[in-house]
Design an enzyme around this catalytic site. Structure first.
Site, PDB file in Angstrom:
ATOM      1  N   ALA A   1      40.573  45.691  47.194  1.00  0.00           N
ATOM      2  CA  ALA A   1      41.519  45.198  48.193  1.00  0.00           C
ATOM      3  C   ALA A   1      41.053  43.855  48.739  1.00  0.00           C
ATOM      4  O   ALA A   1      40.083  43.264  48.259  1.00  0.00           O
ATOM      5  CB  ALA A   1      41.671  46.224  49.307  1.00  0.00           C
TER       6      ALA A   1
ATOM      7  N   ALA B   1      37.511  44.660  50.954  1.00  0.00           N
ATOM      8  CA  ALA B   1      36.415  45.447  50.373  1.00  0.00           C
ATOM      9  C   ALA B   1      36.800  45.976  48.995  1.00  0.00           C
ATOM     10  O   ALA B   1      37.942  45.840  48.548  1.00  0.00           O
ATOM     11  CB  ALA B   1      36.049  46.599  51.306  1.00  0.00           C
TER      12      ALA B   1
ATOM     13  N   VAL C   1      35.967  49.458  46.218  1.00  0.00           N
ATOM     14  CA  VAL C   1      35.572  50.868  46.227  1.00  0.00           C
ATOM     15  C   VAL C   1      35.095  51.290  44.841  1.00  0.00           C
ATOM     16  O   VAL C   1      35.753  51.010  43.832  1.00  0.00           O
ATOM     17  CB  VAL C   1      36.750  51.761  46.676  1.00  0.00           C
TER      18      VAL C   1
ATOM     19  N   LYS D   1      32.304  52.262  49.578  1.00  0.00           N
ATOM     20  CA  LYS D   1      33.093  51.074  49.920  1.00  0.00           C
ATOM     21  C   LYS D   1      32.142  49.966  50.350  1.00  0.00           C
ATOM     22  O   LYS D   1      31.261  50.186  51.189  1.00  0.00           O
ATOM     23  CB  LYS D   1      34.073  51.407  51.050  1.00  0.00           C
TER      24      LYS D   1
ATOM     25  N   ASP E   1      47.303  50.339  59.684  1.00  0.00           N
ATOM     26  CA  ASP E   1      47.345  49.638  58.390  1.00  0.00           C
ATOM     27  C   ASP E   1      47.899  50.588  57.329  1.00  0.00           C
ATOM     28  O   ASP E   1      47.294  50.798  56.281  1.00  0.00           O
ATOM     29  CB  ASP E   1      45.939  49.162  58.010  1.00  0.00           C
TER      30      ASP E   1
END
Length: 544
Positions: A132, A135, A137, A152, A287
């Protein structure tokens, strides 16, 4: 602007023009100034004409960095505001941003945890599960029990990019606020400050871990929302480890249908989860784009949302909640007078606003919208029309509610994707009415009494001492007020004496001038001397 800011601004314009994004603004909608500015940058041409407009927009936002990617994520959820050829490519920004090197991610995690990953984890996957704007993952297994987890890690060197864009946004916001009175009422600087806070909060994964723990506790044993467990032993500022979940991404409509998901109930539960967070908990996930929302594949007839990435959360105080609930209910009931009065009472518009005129303006905006079936009404369009109306009445947007507005738009966008006939108004109305009923009346009074009683009993032994101190302070205050009053009277007397002496002195000086003209020098000298003496005494009286 500073040279660095001008350079960044040029970079933003350059990227947008090289991806041909000026096509988003038809020439017949532009004024002369933007047209001249575009023609002056004649050397910047579309370098990606072979790609569709939506893909060019996605690539441009991705190239400009995390601030712009966040904006694209929000655009992708508003399919009622943007056509599919724009929204579909932007949806890839939710979890398909270009990743950075997996070996570099492994190195960053090991540096933060202080030991090789093999100390605690097996099967670390170099290939990221998701990437994203902030960050990335990766998956692994806990060495101690074989549990599937996700790690993460914050992108390297991301802070300077965000700082540069936020500085530029501040600069532009200040210029806009000075140049455009209408924009000033929208508080652009405060909005940028709120946006900066949310972005910087996302850069600290300790905050996200705390938010996830809180949200998980709020919805413990809930059928509507599940939040993965955070493994706090492995969390710090740039690394967070949590339970790995297996679900269907909420944007995967084909997968949800294939699993037999009750789409209507799923969409309604999204609205219910939002209003529960806001009005019951005063703590909401802010979010909720599709990349952060999955659906539990078990029990598709009773679907459960799974919420990820709690980096951005919002909170509301009791006054904000009550104001919002009353406003929503007034809208649902088409009580435009109440809506107008609430805006005045809350201070969103000046107290001297003509409520009758404001009511008429709101009615003109809302009635054509409510003429359509409720399931076709877009809350996004309602907000846009209301803002346009409110500007005429000097309304100031409250920055603390910007996150709430954005989240509501996310929820509506997701709900309409899942179930296009979603009636947001009727789904939310019973919830709000129940909440309002719990805030007023005997039941609310008893609840407040029960909540505050322990504190009152704890403070009760201190009451005699507090009462004595209050009486003592009151007596001392009366004495001080009496002294102030006596001082004031003395000052007024001295000022009166000063004025009298000044007048006598002025009269004697004038008389001395007359006597000199009549050749009565001794009398004139004596009169002038006494007059000057009166002035000196007057000055002394004023000084005291």
């Amino acid at each position: 602007m500073k040279p660095a800011e001008l350079k960044r601004l040029y970079r933003i314009v350059k990227v947008q023009l090289e991806y041909g994004l000026d096509e988003l603004l038809p020439e017949h909608h532009l004024t002369r100034a933007p047209l001249l500015a575009r023609k002056s940058l004649f050397w910047l041409r579309n370098q990606h004409a072979d790609k569709a407009l939506g893909d060019r927009l996605r690539l441009a936002l991705q190239e400009l960095g995390p601030v712009w990617i966040k904006f694209g994520q929000m655009m992708s959820t508003r399919r009622d505001l943007f056509p599919p050829y724009i929204a579909d490519p932007l949806a890839m920004l939710q979890d398909k941003v270009a990743p950075f090197d997996g070996l570099q991610a492994k190195q960053l995690i090991e540096e933060e945890l202080g030991a090789p990953l093999e100390t605690w984890f097996d099967d670390f996957d170099i290939k990221p599960l998701a990437s994203a704007s902030i960050a990335q993952v990766h998956t692994a297994k806990l060495k101690s029990n074989g549990r599937d987890v996700v790690l993460k890690v914050i992108r390297p060197d991301i802070r300077p990019q965000i700082d540069a864009d936020i500085k530029l946004m501040y600069r532009v916001a200040r210029i806009v606020a000075k140049a455009l009175p209408e924009a000033r009422r929208l508080k652009p600087v405060e909005v940028v400050r709120e946006y900066e806070k949310t972005l910087l909060d996302e850069l600290d994964l300790r905050r996200e871990a705390a938010n996830a723990i809180q949200l998980r506790r709020n919805f413990e044993n809930s059928e509507e929302l599940y939040v993965p467990e955070v493994l706090t032993d492995f969390c710090n500022e740039t690394v967070m480890v949590s339970e790995r979940i297996y679900g269907i991404q909420v944007s995967d409509l084909a997968g949800l249908h294939a699993n037999g998901t009750n789409m209507k109930l799923l969409a309604e539960r999204g609205v219910s989860v939002f209003f529960t967070q806001v009005f019951r908990d005063s703590f909401f996930h802010a979010d909720m784009h599709p990349g952060n929302v999955f659906v539990n594949p078990n029990h598709p007839e009773n679907p459960q949302w799974i919420g990820l990435d709690c980096g951005i959360v919002g909170t509301l105080n009791s006054e904000d909640k009550r104001y919002l609930a009353e406003n929503f209910l007034a809208f649902f009931n088409r009580d435009y007078r109440r809506v107008a009065q609430l805006h005045v009472d809350s201070g969103w518009v000046p107290l001297d606003t003509n409520v009758d005129e404001f009511e008429v303006a709101i009615r003109m905006v809302c009635e054509p919208i409510f003429a359509k079936p409720l399931c076709e009404i877009s809350f996004g369009h309602v907000l846009l029309n209301l803002f346009n109306t409110a500007r005429r009445f000097n309304m100031e947007v409250q920055p603390q509610l910007v996150l709430l507005q954005k989240t509501l738009l996310y929820v509506e966008g997701l709900g309409r994707q899942l179930y296009p006939q979603l009636d947001l108004w009727q789904t939310a109305k019973p919830f709000l009415e129940k909440w309002m009923a719990n805030q007023v009346g005997p039941q609310a009074f008893l609840h407040a009494l029960k909540e505050r009683a322990p504190l009152w009993f704890e403070k009760m032994p201190e009451l005699p001492e507090l009462l004595y101190d209050s009486l003592k302070q009151g007596r001392n205050l009366n004495q001080r007020l009496d002294n102030l009053y006596q001082g004031y009277r003395q000052s007024k007397r001295q000022q009166g004496t000063g004025k009298f002496l000044f007048g006598v002195g002025a009269t004697l000086v004038v008389c001395s001038a007359i006597w000199i003209s009549n050749q009565l020098e001794p009398l004139a000298i004596g009169s002038a001397t006494i007059g000057v003496l009166c002035w000196l005494l007057s000055w002394r009286a004023y000084r005291q």
